[in-house]
Design a protein around this motif. Structure first.
Motif, PDB file in Angstrom:
ATOM      1  N   VAL A 179      -6.343 -17.724  56.107  1.00  0.00           N
ATOM      2  CA  VAL A 179      -6.268 -18.841  54.627  1.00  0.00           C
ATOM      3  C   VAL A 179      -8.031 -19.187  55.058  1.00  0.00           C
ATOM      4  O   VAL A 179      -8.780 -19.175  54.849  1.00  0.00           O
ATOM      5  CB  VAL A 179      -5.709 -20.285  54.927  1.00  0.00           C
ATOM      6  CG1 VAL A 179      -6.681 -20.815  53.565  1.00  0.00           C
ATOM      7  CG2 VAL A 179      -4.603 -19.576  54.045  1.00  0.00           C
ATOM      8  N   ARG A 180      -8.477 -19.222  57.062  1.00  0.00           N
ATOM      9  CA  ARG A 180      -9.431 -19.809  57.083  1.00  0.00           C
ATOM     10  C   ARG A 180     -10.716 -18.883  56.772  1.00  0.00           C
ATOM     11  O   ARG A 180     -11.597 -18.920  56.309  1.00  0.00           O
ATOM     12  CB  ARG A 180      -9.585 -20.085  58.230  1.00  0.00           C
ATOM     13  CG  ARG A 180      -8.634 -21.843  58.575  1.00  0.00           C
ATOM     14  CD  ARG A 180      -8.679 -22.203  60.201  1.00  0.00           C
ATOM     15  NE  ARG A 180      -7.817 -23.333  60.237  1.00  0.00           N
ATOM     16  CZ  ARG A 180      -6.915 -23.097  61.533  1.00  0.00           C
ATOM     17  NH1 ARG A 180      -7.095 -21.873  61.929  1.00  0.00           N
ATOM     18  NH2 ARG A 180      -6.453 -23.934  61.300  1.00  0.00           N
ATOM     19  N   ALA A 196       3.194 -23.817  55.238  1.00  0.00           N
ATOM     20  CA  ALA A 196       2.953 -25.113  53.875  1.00  0.00           C
ATOM     21  C   ALA A 196       2.006 -25.778  54.371  1.00  0.00           C
ATOM     22  O   ALA A 196       0.871 -25.825  53.786  1.00  0.00           O
ATOM     23  CB  ALA A 196       4.455 -26.119  54.228  1.00  0.00           C
ATOM     24  N   SER A 197       1.603 -26.074  55.999  1.00  0.00           N
ATOM     25  CA  SER A 197       0.581 -26.771  56.233  1.00  0.00           C
ATOM     26  C   SER A 197      -0.643 -26.387  56.154  1.00  0.00           C
ATOM     27  O   SER A 197      -2.102 -27.086  56.249  1.00  0.00           O
ATOM     28  CB  SER A 197       0.308 -26.958  57.768  1.00  0.00           C
ATOM     29  OG  SER A 197       1.966 -27.857  57.533  1.00  0.00           O
ATOM     30  N   ALA A 198      -1.064 -24.523  56.090  1.00  0.00           N
ATOM     31  CA  ALA A 198      -1.809 -23.863  55.824  1.00  0.00           C
ATOM     32  C   ALA A 198      -2.359 -24.564  53.960  1.00  0.00           C
ATOM     33  O   ALA A 198      -3.729 -24.459  53.809  1.00  0.00           O
ATOM     34  CB  ALA A 198      -2.213 -22.805  55.829  1.00  0.00           C
ATOM     35  N   PHE A 199      -2.081 -24.943  53.311  1.00  0.00           N
ATOM     36  CA  PHE A 199      -2.197 -25.120  51.716  1.00  0.00           C
ATOM     37  C   PHE A 199      -2.088 -26.256  51.433  1.00  0.00           C
ATOM     38  O   PHE A 199      -1.798 -26.744  50.346  1.00  0.00           O
ATOM     39  CB  PHE A 199      -1.309 -24.302  50.916  1.00  0.00           C
ATOM     40  CG  PHE A 199      -1.459 -22.972  51.198  1.00  0.00           C
ATOM     41  CD1 PHE A 199      -2.589 -21.595  51.473  1.00  0.00           C
ATOM     42  CD2 PHE A 199      -0.477 -22.117  51.684  1.00  0.00           C
ATOM     43  CE1 PHE A 199      -2.727 -20.633  51.035  1.00  0.00           C
ATOM     44  CE2 PHE A 199      -0.175 -21.022  52.315  1.00  0.00           C
ATOM     45  CZ  PHE A 199      -1.860 -20.473  51.821  1.00  0.00           C
ATOM     46  N   LEU A 200      -1.412 -27.601  52.421  1.00  0.00           N
ATOM     47  CA  LEU A 200      -1.155 -28.838  51.578  1.00  0.00           C
ATOM     48  C   LEU A 200      -1.908 -29.929  52.544  1.00  0.00           C
ATOM     49  O   LEU A 200      -2.125 -29.133  53.709  1.00  0.00           O
ATOM     50  CB  LEU A 200       0.031 -29.267  51.824  1.00  0.00           C
ATOM     51  CG  LEU A 200       0.913 -28.510  50.990  1.00  0.00           C
ATOM     52  CD1 LEU A 200       2.601 -28.599  50.803  1.00  0.00           C
ATOM     53  CD2 LEU A 200       1.120 -28.878  49.618  1.00  0.00           C
ATOM     54  N   ASP A 201      -2.431 -31.303  52.295  1.00  0.00           N
ATOM     55  CA  ASP A 201      -2.836 -31.659  53.093  1.00  0.00           C
ATOM     56  C   ASP A 201      -2.019 -33.022  53.792  1.00  0.00           C
ATOM     57  O   ASP A 201      -2.211 -34.124  53.041  1.00  0.00           O
ATOM     58  CB  ASP A 201      -4.261 -32.549  52.231  1.00  0.00           C
ATOM     59  CG  ASP A 201      -4.593 -33.681  53.904  1.00  0.00           C
ATOM     60  OD1 ASP A 201      -4.698 -33.193  55.023  1.00  0.00           O
ATOM     61  OD2 ASP A 201      -5.198 -34.811  52.197  1.00  0.00           O
ATOM     62  N   GLY A 202      -0.963 -32.599  54.410  1.00  0.00           N
ATOM     63  CA  GLY A 202      -0.094 -33.733  54.997  1.00  0.00           C
ATOM     64  C   GLY A 202       1.514 -33.731  53.555  1.00  0.00           C
ATOM     65  O   GLY A 202       1.260 -33.004  52.996  1.00  0.00           O
ATOM     66  N   VAL A 255      -4.347 -11.349  49.998  1.00  0.00           N
ATOM     67  CA  VAL A 255      -3.030 -11.362  49.688  1.00  0.00           C
ATOM     68  C   VAL A 255      -2.402 -11.163  51.248  1.00  0.00           C
ATOM     69  O   VAL A 255      -2.502 -10.548  52.222  1.00  0.00           O
ATOM     70  CB  VAL A 255      -2.654 -10.513  49.588  1.00  0.00           C
ATOM     71  CG1 VAL A 255      -1.391  -9.859  49.009  1.00  0.00           C
ATOM     72  CG2 VAL A 255      -3.291  -9.195  47.814  1.00  0.00           C
ATOM     73  N   ILE A 256      -1.672 -11.726  51.060  1.00  0.00           N
ATOM     74  CA  ILE A 256      -0.999 -12.129  52.809  1.00  0.00           C
ATOM     75  C   ILE A 256       0.348 -11.655  52.667  1.00  0.00           C
ATOM     76  O   ILE A 256       0.978 -12.727  51.564  1.00  0.00           O
ATOM     77  CB  ILE A 256      -1.404 -14.056  52.959  1.00  0.00           C
ATOM     78  CG1 ILE A 256      -2.945 -14.018  53.094  1.00  0.00           C
ATOM     79  CG2 ILE A 256      -0.381 -14.138  54.587  1.00  0.00           C
ATOM     80  CD1 ILE A 256      -2.901 -16.010  53.640  1.00  0.00           C
ATOM     81  N   ARG A 257       0.959 -10.667  52.938  1.00  0.00           N
ATOM     82  CA  ARG A 257       2.605 -11.515  52.527  1.00  0.00           C
ATOM     83  C   ARG A 257       3.402 -11.258  53.660  1.00  0.00           C
ATOM     84  O   ARG A 257       3.155 -10.604  55.248  1.00  0.00           O
ATOM     85  CB  ARG A 257       2.905  -9.168  52.048  1.00  0.00           C
ATOM     86  CG  ARG A 257       4.008  -8.994  51.927  1.00  0.00           C
ATOM     87  CD  ARG A 257       4.075  -7.631  52.243  1.00  0.00           C
ATOM     88  NE  ARG A 257       5.735  -7.038  51.468  1.00  0.00           N
ATOM     89  CZ  ARG A 257       6.484  -7.495  50.677  1.00  0.00           C
ATOM     90  NH1 ARG A 257       6.074  -8.129  49.630  1.00  0.00           N
ATOM     91  NH2 ARG A 257       7.920  -6.834  50.283  1.00  0.00           N
ATOM     92  N   ILE A 258       4.158 -11.511  53.829  1.00  0.00           N
ATOM     93  CA  ILE A 258       5.052 -12.001  54.854  1.00  0.00           C
ATOM     94  C   ILE A 258       6.166 -11.752  55.025  1.00  0.00           C
ATOM     95  O   ILE A 258       7.354 -12.633  53.857  1.00  0.00           O
ATOM     96  CB  ILE A 258       5.390 -14.012  54.985  1.00  0.00           C
ATOM     97  CG1 ILE A 258       3.573 -14.749  54.879  1.00  0.00           C
ATOM     98  CG2 ILE A 258       6.450 -14.365  56.329  1.00  0.00           C
ATOM     99  CD1 ILE A 258       3.822 -16.199  54.880  1.00  0.00           C
TER     100      ILE A 258
END
Length: 389
Positions: free
Chosen positions: A233-234, A261-267, A215-218
Motif C-alpha cells: 500500500v505504501r 486492516a491496519s493498512a487501511f484504517l486509522d485505529g 491489485v493485492i491478492r491474498i
C-alpha cells in the motif's frame, strides 16, 4: 476448482470434508490441559454453513485421560468425544499433523511446487510451477497434464485428493521422499521422479494495472502477510486505488488479518468475539491509509479471517465490497494438548463485525454482486470513487 500441494486432506477420513489448511490465531489462551495458540480452521466450502455448538475442552481432555489410564488410545477417545459434541468445526490431530499445520502458518510446506486444477472433462492440468521447486527444476510447465501420481491415475479425482497424493499424506512423507509423476504435453507423454522439498508459500501477490491501480491478492493469512500488504500500500502510486482480492482466501492468522486492516484504517474496532461468554475486541493500529480508494473482492471461498477483514472494511465504510456472499465461518477455535501429544481443536466462541453482525452461517454480503469479472467491476468502481474524490 484448483489447488496446490501446500493444501492437503487429513490422513484420517472421519473429519468430514477435505481440510485445506489449518491456521493458528492469537485469539485465545490454551485450555487447562495445556497452553497453545488458538486456531481458526478452514474446511472445504461444501461443509454445512451452520453455527457449531460450543464444545468444552475439559470434557474432551477427560475422555483422553481416562482412555490413557485404561491403556487405550487418548486420540481415538478424543475423536469420539468430539464427534458426540456436534461441533462442526472441531477436530483432533496427531502431533505430527499439528506440527505440519504450524509450519504452514510460517509459510512453509512439503511438496514439489505444483498448482493444479481439474478441467471440465476431469483432466488435471498444471496451472503454475513454483520457481526453484523440484517441479520447476524437472522442467514441468504450466499447461502440462498430470496423468498419474505414484502409478495412480488422477483423471476425475478431486484436486484435494491429487494434492494429498503429491504431498504423500497417506504415508506421512517428508522432505527428501520421492514421488513419481506421469505427465503429458501435447503428443508427448513421460514420467519422472521428484524428491519432495521444504518450500515457501506465496500468500501475497501484487500487480499494477494501467492507471496505477494496485491489485493485492491474498491467498491466505500466513505469518508476515499483514506487513507485506502494508508495504504494498505504501509503494502504490499516490492517490491511486487498491483492489484487495480475497477470493478463495481460506482464512489464517487472525493477527495478520488485523494487521492487514491496519493498512487501511486509522485505529478503531476490527471485530469483537467471545470466548466461553467473555467478550473481547480486536483493534487496528493507527496510521493506516484512510484516503486511498479501496475495493475488496470476495466470493464463496472467502472464509474465516478473510471474512473478519471484509466485515471490518465494509462496516467501517472503508471499502466497497464486490463479488458474491462469503462462506460464513465465523467461529473461534482453541486447541488443547492431549496426554499423548495429539491436539484437540474445539469451538469456544464466535466473532462479530464492528456493527455487531454475526458471520457464522451467514457470511458477508457484498455491496455489489459480481461474477468472474469481479476485478473488472472493481476497477470501474475505483474509477468512480476517484472521480468522486
Amino acid at each position: 476448482m484448483s489447488g496446490r500441494d501446500l493444501f492437503c486432506q487429513p490422513r484420517r477420513t472421519g473429519r468430514g470434508a477435505a481440510l485445506t489448511l489449518v491456521f493458528a490465531s492469537v485469539l485465545v489462551a490454551g485450555a487447562a490441559t495445556g497452553s497453545l495458540p488458538g486456531t481458526g480452521r478452514t474446511e472445504d466450502a461444501r461443509a454445512a454453513r451452520s453455527a457449531a455448538p460450543v464444545s468444552r475442552p475439559e470434557q474432551v481432555a477427560r475422555a483422553a485421560e481416562e482412555a490413557m489410564a485404561d491403556g487405550k488410545s487418548p486420540m481415538e477417545a478424543a475423536e469420539r468425544a468430539v464427534s458426540r459434541s456436534g461441533d462442526r468445526w472441531a477436530a483432533v490431530y496427531s502431533r505430527g499433523e499439528y506440527e505440519e499445520f504450524q509450519d504452514a502458518l510460517d509459510g512453509r510446506y512439503t511438496g514439489v511446487g505444483l498448482w493444479a486444477r481439474r478441467e471440465r472433462d476431469g483432466r488435471i492440468e498444471v496451472t503454475k510451477v513454483a520457481a526453484g521447486s523440484p517441479a520447476a527444476e524437472a522442467g514441468i510447465r504450466a499447461g502440462d497434464r498430470l496423468r498419474s501420481v505414484d502409478g495412480r491415475r488422477v483423471d476425475g479425482r478431486p484436486v484435494t485428493e491429487v494434492v494429498s497424493l503429491l504431498r504423500g499424506d497417506a504415508t506421512g512423507a517428508s522432505a527428501g521422499t520421492t514421488v513419481t509423476l506421469g505427465l503429458e504435453r501435447g503428443t508427448r507423454a513421460w514420467s519422472l521422479t521428484l524428491r519432495r522439498a521444504r518450500l515457501s508459500t506465496d500468500s501475497v501477490t501484487v500487480r499494477r494495472l494501467a492507471g496505477g491501480v494496485t491489485v493485492i491478492r491474498i491467498a491466505s493469512f500466513t505469518k508476515g502477510v499483514g506487513d507485506t500488504v502494508r508495504t504494498a500500500v505504501r509503494q502504490a502510486p499516490a492517490g491511486a486505488g487498491v483492489i484487495l482480492d480475497l477470493r478463495g482466501n481460506s482464512g489464517g492468522l487472525v493477527a495478520e488479518a488485523v494487521t492487514t486492516a491496519s493498512a487501511f484504517l486509522d485505529g478503531g474496532l476490527v471485530a469483537t468475539y467471545d470466548v466461553d461468554g467473555e467478550q473481547r475486541a480486536l483493534h487496528a493500529e493507527p496510521g493506516g491509509d484512510t484516503t486511498r480508494p479501496l475495493v475488496a473482492v470476495v466470493d464463496g471461498g472467502t472464509m474465516s479471517a478473510a471474512e473478519l477483514l471484509t466485515g471490518a472494511l465494509k462496516d467501517r465504510g472503508r471499502a466497497v465490497v464486490v463479488g458474491s456472499r462469503t462462506f460464513g465461518k465465523g467461529s473461534v477455535q482453541m486447541p488443547s494438548r492431549l496426554p499423548d501429544g495429539s491436539v484437540a481443536e474445539l469451538t469456544v466462541g464466535h466473532y462479530r463485525t464492528p456493527s455487531g453482525r454475526g458471520v457464522d452461517g451467514t457470511g458477508v454480503t457484498p455491496d455489489l454482486e459480481a461474477d468472474a469479472h469481479a476485478v473488472q467491476r472493481a476497477r470501474t468502481i475505483l474509477d468512480g470513487l476517484g472521480d468522486a474524490s
